[in-house]
Write a protein that holds these residues in place. Structure first.
Motif: not given
Lengths: 96, 239
Positions: B50-51, B54-55, B66-67, B70-71, B79, B82, B150-151, B226
């Motif tokens: 999967x990694x 994804x890359x 990449x994060x 994915x999100x 997401x 969530x 999110x951050x 958020x």
């Protein structure tokens, strides 16, 4: 080696949280224990995501959203505890 | 199996588990954790397929991080759900909508009577401005480096918390438009899902050329929601 140590640390944190959840009586202590378990799971996921040549982005994304949802879940639990406490206090004040 | 949940310290003392049961629980938990650690040691440390997927498909996602890919591209369903979870929590904790008393007041109510240390007041002004600016930066940088909705939401909510603990400022969650801003993230995300369904035939399968723009729109709306939800949770639990 290093990520193995972090993985083991994550599993250990999960264990500490699980023990607390089972043994603790006070509802807030149980909630803290669940949070510790959750942090252990996050740590484990992040540690397993690291590889020599690349970093697996999938667990990172899971942890990222997981942290915010865990905060929200904890807040919901705390709010419910406050409501239960209010009902508890009110029921004790009623004449028997 | 679990200790009965109680609300007071004295009750907790009275129906405490016996020492033997606690030792037994500790032994069982330790055995379980050791088993998991042994399994990790035996686990083959190869890179999961999967990694690699994804890359290697990053160029089709519209972002370079990449994060974030994915999100908001590969697993945007997760997401979306969530953010829906956050909405459910917010709706539970929100003060009663039946009373319209707060609607006329602004979102941030300033209590002029409350005396604040001038150093604290100055510091908070700086802190809040820094939180909002760093939140915006984190949101923007999410496309190519660690960062994202999110951050950014968490940092902006932190600025709000700093404002709330001063005591002079109070957040009025019944003000006009606040509830709209709280559901904005979910609404925009669902709107984009519908739009992508119309454009590519599959919901949340973003067309390669527009993916970057669509992800940015979703991220901006999600950041607002958020941040507001986290701040709402803090202020409502603090009262």
């Amino acid at each position: 080696m290093q990520e193995l140590m972090y993985s083991a640390g994550g599993v250990a944190l999960f264990g500490v949280g699980l023990y607390g959840l089972i043994v603790a009586g006070h509802i807030i202590r149980k909630l803290i224990a669940v949070n510790i378990s959750g942090i252990g799971v996050f740590m484990f996921l992040l540690a397993t995501a690291s590889h020599v040549e690349l970093t697996d982005p999938v667990p990172h994304a899971m942890v990222l959203t997981g942290i915010v949802v865990a905060v929200a879940g904890t807040a919901l639990c705390l709010w419910l505890v406050l409501q239960i406490h209010a009902v508890d206090v009110a029921s004790k004040e009623l004449p028997k | 199996m679990f200790g009965e949940p109680v609300l007071s310290e004295s009750q907790e003392q009275s129906n405490r588990m016996s020492a033997w049961i606690r030792v037994g629980v500790a032994i069982v938990v330790t055995c379980l954790c050791s088993l998991v650690i042994v399994l990790i040691l035996q686990h083959d440390k190869g890179i999961p397929p999967l990694a690699r997927l994804a890359l290697s498909n990053l160029e089709f996602t519209g972002v370079e991080n990449p994060v974030t890919a994915v999100l908001l591209n590969y697993r945007s369903y997760d997401t979306l759900l969530e953010i829906a979870v956050l909405m459910i929590v917010a709706v539970t904790v929100l003060p009663n909508f039946q009373c319209d008393a707060g609607a006329a007041q602004p979102f941030v109510v300033i209590d002029e009577q409350h005396k604040v240390d001038p150093i604290l007041a100055g510091l908070v002004k700086w802190l809040v401005s820094c939180a909002v600016i760093s939140g915006g930066y984190l949101l923007w940088t999410g496309a190519h480096a660690p960062g994202g909705a999110f951050q950014a939401g968490a940092v902006i909510a932190g600025g709000g918390v700093a404002l709330a603990v001063v005591g002079k400022y109070r957040f009025n969650w019944l003000a006009n438009g606040v509830s709209v801003a709280i559901v904005l993230g979910l609404a925009v995300f669902m709107g984009v899902a519908g739009l992508s369904k119309a454009m590519s035939g599959v919901a949340l399968a973003f067309p390669v050329d527009e993916a970057g723009l669509l992800i940015l729109i979703v991220e901006i709306a999600a950041t607002v929601s958020i941040a507001l939800v986290l701040l709402l949770l803090f202020t409502e639990l603090n009262d």
